[in-house]
Design an enzyme around this catalytic site. Structure first.
Site, short mmCIF file in Angstrom:
data_model
loop_
_atom_site.label_atom_id
_atom_site.label_comp_id
_atom_site.label_asym_id
_atom_site.label_seq_id
_atom_site.Cartn_x
_atom_site.Cartn_y
_atom_site.Cartn_z
N ALA A 48 0.79 -1.24 0.00
CA ALA A 48 0.00 0.00 0.00
C ALA A 48 0.82 1.28 0.00
O ALA A 48 0.25 2.37 0.04
CB ALA A 48 -0.90 0.01 1.24
N GLY A 51 3.57 3.36 -5.62
CA GLY A 51 3.07 2.90 -6.91
C GLY A 51 1.55 2.70 -6.96
O GLY A 51 0.78 3.53 -6.44
N GLU A 74 8.55 -1.35 4.55
CA GLU A 74 9.34 -0.13 4.36
C GLU A 74 10.32 0.06 5.51
O GLU A 74 10.14 -0.49 6.59
CB GLU A 74 8.41 1.09 4.25
CG GLU A 74 7.41 1.03 3.09
CD GLU A 74 8.07 1.12 1.72
OE1 GLU A 74 9.25 1.52 1.64
OE2 GLU A 74 7.39 0.78 0.73
N ASP A 110 6.78 -8.24 6.44
CA ASP A 110 6.82 -9.08 5.25
C ASP A 110 5.45 -9.74 4.98
O ASP A 110 5.06 -10.67 5.68
CB ASP A 110 7.90 -10.16 5.45
CG ASP A 110 8.02 -11.06 4.25
OD1 ASP A 110 7.37 -10.79 3.22
OD2 ASP A 110 8.76 -12.07 4.34
N ALA A 139 5.15 -5.86 -5.19
CA ALA A 139 6.22 -6.06 -6.17
C ALA A 139 7.47 -6.28 -5.36
O ALA A 139 7.91 -5.40 -4.63
CB ALA A 139 6.36 -4.85 -7.08
N TYR A 234 9.62 -9.08 -20.94
CA TYR A 234 8.53 -8.96 -19.98
C TYR A 234 7.52 -10.10 -20.15
O TYR A 234 7.65 -11.14 -19.51
CB TYR A 234 7.85 -7.57 -20.02
CG TYR A 234 7.08 -7.38 -18.74
CD1 TYR A 234 7.63 -6.69 -17.66
CD2 TYR A 234 5.82 -7.97 -18.55
CE1 TYR A 234 6.97 -6.61 -16.45
CE2 TYR A 234 5.14 -7.89 -17.35
CZ TYR A 234 5.71 -7.20 -16.31
OH TYR A 234 5.05 -7.13 -15.10
P1 NAI Z 1 6.07 -0.61 -6.20
O1 NAI Z 1 7.48 -1.07 -6.09
O2 NAI Z 1 5.80 0.84 -6.34
O3 NAI Z 1 5.22 -1.10 -4.90
C1 NAI Z 1 5.41 -2.32 -4.29
C2 NAI Z 1 4.71 -2.37 -2.94
O4 NAI Z 1 4.91 -3.68 -2.38
C3 NAI Z 1 5.22 -1.39 -1.89
O5 NAI Z 1 4.13 -0.94 -1.10
C4 NAI Z 1 6.14 -2.25 -1.02
O6 NAI Z 1 6.30 -1.79 0.34
C5 NAI Z 1 5.38 -3.55 -1.06
N1 NAI Z 1 6.19 -4.73 -0.74
C6 NAI Z 1 7.23 -5.25 -1.43
N2 NAI Z 1 7.67 -6.38 -0.83
C7 NAI Z 1 6.87 -6.56 0.25
C8 NAI Z 1 6.80 -7.56 1.27
N3 NAI Z 1 7.63 -8.60 1.30
N4 NAI Z 1 5.87 -7.41 2.25
C9 NAI Z 1 5.01 -6.35 2.26
N5 NAI Z 1 5.00 -5.42 1.30
C10 NAI Z 1 5.93 -5.51 0.32
O7 NAI Z 1 5.45 -1.47 -7.37
P2 NAI Z 1 4.31 -1.21 -8.48
O8 NAI Z 1 4.97 -0.89 -9.76
O9 NAI Z 1 3.23 -0.35 -7.96
O10 NAI Z 1 3.78 -2.72 -8.64
C11 NAI Z 1 2.62 -3.22 -8.02
C12 NAI Z 1 1.96 -4.24 -8.94
O11 NAI Z 1 1.57 -3.59 -10.15
C13 NAI Z 1 2.90 -5.38 -9.33
O12 NAI Z 1 2.17 -6.58 -9.41
C14 NAI Z 1 3.36 -4.97 -10.73
O13 NAI Z 1 3.76 -6.04 -11.53
C15 NAI Z 1 2.06 -4.34 -11.24
N6 NAI Z 1 2.20 -3.48 -12.44
C16 NAI Z 1 3.19 -2.51 -12.50
C17 NAI Z 1 3.34 -1.76 -13.65
C18 NAI Z 1 4.38 -0.70 -13.76
O14 NAI Z 1 4.67 -0.25 -14.87
N7 NAI Z 1 4.96 -0.24 -12.69
C19 NAI Z 1 2.44 -1.94 -14.81
C20 NAI Z 1 1.39 -2.92 -14.59
C21 NAI Z 1 1.31 -3.68 -13.46
#
Ligand code: NAI
Length: 396
Positions: A48, A51, A74, A110, A139, A234
């Site tokens: 949350a 992104g 975080e 986690d 992610a 990808y």
């Molecule tokens: P991001 O890196 O901005 O956010 C990831 C989130 O996951 C953060 O809140 C982080 O704290 C949390 N996180 C990571 N490991 C964790 C863990 N072990 N325990 C708890 N929280 C954890 O990533 P983004 O880009 O927003 O990606 C989110 C989803 O959207 C992914 O499934 C990604 O594949 C998908 N997506 C992303 C796109 C892009 O261009 N960035 C496009 C389409 C889909």
């Protein structure tokens, strides 16, 4: 302390609390400007803090007036060392939610672990009773499996043969060829274990077994398809296998939610600059050409615009949720429109270090990348002494 960006490749070692706050405020203002959405009132967002997950939490709270629980991983600040940006984003989000009279609590840990699932379950039982919407937006490059205890690492590699194409170092603007060797050994399996659907399904089972899912509860996870330019690394690469698995999991979760009339969706989102996407070779060049093209057409969106549209025009439009022939919600429709893709492919063939400043939106890429860490926001004075020791008020 005076906080300046310290870039190392595709990460930044510092984050600015005031800039992160501004980022959250800007997103809230956007959601409010679009009006109320008749959506879920009790929302759990897993991933949350940055992104798409952060945008989902903001849209739930400030679009739907929802109570939100956010789970993320975080790094808090220590004296003289800033927190990770998701920490500051969450602190700012909770302040704004509190001012608006909205319930918001967070769990930092986690999400793949049994402990964090149990902590979340206890919190829902104590405060919200049940959940109407679960957003799964993790992610991560690594997952320690809660049953076997084995730590798996995902890889971003092509399958079958070496992939050679252009890429850009978005800091310097230098366009070069990159060759990525194909995956080997357990790479595919490991990537699927980390980024596939198993953990999503474990969350939904745990919530259902504890009777914490309301009748008609919905869950949404995010996926990506993208263009033929990037598919080798990808969608047809190791990460694509994980997304295939995630998409298949939506059907099995829907089956398991039948008795409560629940439903699981995958939403395919647009390519955007996030911490996760900047780590993938080739994608930054694609994004800079895509941004240029979509900005010219007036169809460019960031995470918050994408998620506000997902809620208002797909999930809670009042009509049946529109899906493609594979059951997926598509908010990557504008990215994948024929005219956009044709233009990007043409620009791709012209992309060189010299040409990119004109034909691509590298500035936009860099701007968004800086923004991820709270830098480059108007209205923030980066020269003043700033307190790095910010608390997330309701962290469990
Ligand atoms: P991001 O890196 O901005 O956010 C990831 C989130 O996951 C953060 O809140 C982080 O704290 C949390 N996180 C990571 N490991 C964790 C863990 N072990 N325990 C708890 N929280 C954890 O990533 P983004 O880009 O927003 O990606 C989110 C989803 O959207 C992914 O499934 C990604 O594949 C998908 N997506 C992303 C796109 C892009 O261009 N960035 C496009 C389409 C889909």
């Amino acid at each position: 302390m005076i906080i300046e960006p310290r870039m190392r490749g595709f990460i930044c070692l510092t984050a600015h609390p005031k800039g992160c706050e501004q980022n959250v405020k800007n997103q809230i203002a956007y959601v409010k400007s679009k009006g109320k959405i008749e959506g879920a009132k009790r929302v759990l967002v897993i991933g949350a803090s940055t992104g798409f997950g952060l945008a989902s939490r903001i849209t739930s709270a400030f679009g739907c007036d929802a109570s939100t629980i956010g789970v993320f991983f975080e790094k808090p600040p220590t004296e003289g060392k800033t927190a990770s940006p998701g920490w500051y984003n969450s602190a700012a989000f909770e302040n704004e939610a509190e001012k608006a009279g909205l319930y918001a609590k967070s769990i930092n840990g986690d999400a793949f672990s049994n402990e964090v699932k149990q902590q979340t379950i206890d919190l829902i039982k104590k405060d919200l009773g049940q959940i109407d919407l679960v957003i799964y937006s993790l992610a991560s490059p690594v997952r320690t499996h809660p049953v076997t205890g084995v730590t798996h690492r995902s890889v971003l590699k092509p399958i079958g043969s070496t992939y050679t194409n252009k890429t850009v170092d978005f800091h310097t603007g230098k366009v070069t060829d990159i060759s990525i060797a194909p995956c080997e050994g357990d790479d595919i399996e490991n990537t699927v274990i980390v980024m596939g659907g198993e953990d999503w399904s474990m969350w939904m089972n745990a919530l259902k077994d504890a009777n914490l899912l309301a009748n008609g509860a919905t869950t949404v996870s995010y996926s990506y398809i993208g263009s033929s330019l990037t598919e080798a690394v990808y969608r047809k690469g190791t990460i694509g296998r994980a997304k295939d698995d995630m998409e298949a999991t939506a059907f099995s979760i829907t089956d398991s939610l039948k008795d409560i009339g629940g439903k699981a969706y995958v939403s395919v989102n647009k390519a955007l600059v996030t911490q996760a996407s900047s780590a993938i070779p080739v994608i930054p060049l694609y994004i800079s050409l895509l941004y240029k093209t979509m900005k010219e057409k007036g169809t460019h969106e960031g995470c918050i615009e994408q998620i506000q549209r997902l809620y208002s025009q797909r999930l809670y439009s009042g009509n049946e949720v529109a899906v493609d022939d594979k059951g997926r919600i598509r908010i990557d429709d504008w990215e994948l429109s024929d005219d956009v893709q044709e233009k990007v492919a043409k620009l791709w063939s012209q992309a060189t270090t010299e040409a990119l400043p004109d034909i691509g939106d590298l500035e936009g890429y860099r701007h968004d990348f800086h923004n991820l860490f709270g830098f480059g926001f108007e209205g923030v004075d980066y020269k003043v002494d700033t307190n790095e020791m910010v608390n997330v008020s309701s962290i469990e």
